[in-house]
Enzyme design. Structure first.
Site, PDB file in Angstrom:
ATOM      1  N   TYR A   1      -2.346  -1.016   8.064  1.00  0.00           N
ATOM      2  CA  TYR A   1      -3.049  -1.966   8.364  1.00  0.00           C
ATOM      3  C   TYR A   1      -3.686  -2.134   9.839  1.00  0.00           C
ATOM      4  CZ  TYR A   1      -3.194  -4.599   3.991  1.00  0.00           C
ATOM      5  OH  TYR A   1      -2.538  -4.995   2.385  1.00  0.00           O
TER       6      TYR A   1
ATOM      7  N   GLN B   1      -1.464   2.459  -5.805  1.00  0.00           N
ATOM      8  CA  GLN B   1      -2.239   2.184  -5.397  1.00  0.00           C
ATOM      9  C   GLN B   1      -3.336   1.793  -6.693  1.00  0.00           C
ATOM     10  OE1 GLN B   1      -3.414   6.741  -4.602  1.00  0.00           O
ATOM     11  NE2 GLN B   1      -2.960   6.602  -2.646  1.00  0.00           N
TER      12      GLN B   1
ATOM     13  N   ARG C   1       0.652  -1.173   0.156  1.00  0.00           N
ATOM     14  CA  ARG C   1       0.245   0.196  -0.215  1.00  0.00           C
ATOM     15  C   ARG C   1       1.084   1.388   0.388  1.00  0.00           C
ATOM     16  NH1 ARG C   1      -5.374  -1.477   3.571  1.00  0.00           N
ATOM     17  NH2 ARG C   1      -6.114  -2.415   1.837  1.00  0.00           N
TER      18      ARG C   1
ATOM     19  N   SER D   1      -8.420  -2.598  -1.781  1.00  0.00           N
ATOM     20  CA  SER D   1      -9.282  -1.593  -2.530  1.00  0.00           C
ATOM     21  C   SER D   1     -10.517  -1.774  -3.377  1.00  0.00           C
ATOM     22  CB  SER D   1      -8.127  -0.343  -2.390  1.00  0.00           C
ATOM     23  OG  SER D   1      -7.351  -0.119  -0.911  1.00  0.00           O
TER      24      SER D   1
ATOM     25  N   ASP E   1      -3.865  -2.044  -6.363  1.00  0.00           N
ATOM     26  CA  ASP E   1      -4.892  -2.183  -5.537  1.00  0.00           C
ATOM     27  C   ASP E   1      -6.060  -3.394  -5.164  1.00  0.00           C
ATOM     28  OD1 ASP E   1      -5.082  -2.891  -2.286  1.00  0.00           O
ATOM     29  OD2 ASP E   1      -5.372  -0.765  -1.374  1.00  0.00           O
TER      30      ASP E   1
END
Length: 376
Positions: free
Chosen positions: A227, A126, A121, A132, A129
């Site tokens: 996290y 991004q 991350r 997400s 990901d």
């Protein structure tokens, strides 16, 4: 080079690892794309749409023949592994903490495999990901499912016959899924509160118009990667006491807590469930990892003394049309990292994204998630 996209074989999996737009992008690079017949049916992407974008359609195991890159949503079944050629690249959600035998069998084929759940991350990654992109849809779907099952309205309504109070929604875990659940519940008119073991989540919760419920003085349980880590015994007790008191007045509770590599933590105990009003709902989004509520069951809606506990699996897959499009774009961006604009392989094992999610390199297990686990 050839990119192969097989159909998913996991029960209830309706997503596909490529979209017609992604096919166009691959073909523009000079790559050949081969999609298994019917692979996109569950996501409303027809074979004809893939053909029009420039893909070839193959039947069964033929899709994997001579493939240089294999893109999938989940692990390939054991029966398909022997079709992988040595030196091929596999990119999918490989569940690195799950069944080791399948991964070892994949390694024996001499492939390089990347687990998209482990994409670091960082800003550069991004757009790759998958956690997400999929969790965002899952958070939305969790609220929609709860609203459909709820026997009352979400927004406050003032009528000549009296006032309908707004539903009270409590979201446990303010990660991507939790934040989307908060936003969706707010859009539907509910009074929303949320909790998280990461203190920094409070600002994000407040920005969405929800109340943040946090134990004063509790140690922040955020990891470097953003996290949540497991709480100490003392903080677990404090958090449980706070939740037990708050949950009594809630109509809907949505739990989203997962700790990588471990069973889902218990957030809502049997006693907490029994303190809730009849007609209340719990949506356990962690049910596939053991659940945040010990009463939840995968794929079922459990009624416990008037409280419905929803254990729907694969929530992103219930929005497959959107989920597949986003997932395909995540993979497309990842492929761009490995393949030059001219269609030549440029796999850089010094790149932190590659090393962050690379499970095996030419058949050798290289990621600490697997090497450390095997040593235990």
């Amino acid at each position: 080079m050839k990119i192969a996209v097989p159909s998913e074989t996991a029960a209830g999996e309706s997503r596909v690892a490529v979209s017609p737009d992604a096919v166009k992008a691959y073909v523009k690079k000079g790559l050949t794309v081969c999609v298994e017949q019917g692979a996109g049916a569950g996501s409303f992407m027809s074979d004809d749409a893939f053909k029009a974008a420039g893909a070839k359609i193959a039947k069964g195991a033929a899709v994997l023949k001579d493939a240089d890159i294999v893109l999938a949503v989940r692990r390939l079944p054991d029966a398909s592994l022997k079709s992988l050629k040595k030196g091929a690249i596999v990119a999918a959600q490989l569940d690195p903490y799950g069944d080791r035998k399948n991964l070892d069998a994949m390694a024996k084929q001499g492939v390089s495999a990347f687990s998209m759940e482990l994409v670091p991350r960082i800003t550069r990654a991004q757009s790759m990901d998958v956690l997400s992109s999929q969790a965002n849809l899952a958070g939305y779907k969790a609220v929609i499912d709860a609203a459909e099952h709820f026997s009352r309205a979400f927004p406050m309504m003032m009528t000549a016959a009296g006032t309908v109070p707004a539903a009270r929604v409590f979201v446990m875990g303010a990660g991507v899924a939790g934040l989307q659940a908060i936003a969706t519940a707010r859009r539907l008119g509910a009074v929303v509160s949320a909790t998280d073991v990461r203190a920094a989540a409070g600002e994000q919760v407040a920005s969405l118009g929800a109340k943040f419920v946090f134990v004063e003085g509790m140690a922040d349980a955020a990891t470097e990667g953003g996290y949540a880590k497991e709480l100490s015994a003392e903080d677990k007790k404090k958090q449980a006491e706070l939740v037990a008191d708050h949950i009594k007045g809630q109509d809907i509770v949505i739990t989203t807590a997962l700790i990588p590599g471990r069973p889902a933590p218990v957030l809502v105990t049997k006693q907490m469930v029994e303190s809730m009003k009849a007609g209340s709902i719990i949506v356990d989004m962690a049910v596939e990892r053991g659940g945040n509520c010990p009463l939840s069951k995968p794929g079922q809606i459990v009624d416990h003394k008037g409280v419905a506990i929803m254990g729907h699996e694969n929530l992103p897959g219930k929005l497959a049309g959107n989920a597949s499009t986003l997932y395909a774009k995540n993979l497309q961006n990842f492929v761009d990292l490995m393949v030059s604009p001219e269609g030549e392989m440029k796999l850089d094992w010094e790149d932190e994204i590659i090393t962050g999610c690379g499970l095996m390199r030419d058949g050798e297990i290289v990621h600490a998630v697997l090497t450390e686990k095997k040593g235990n």
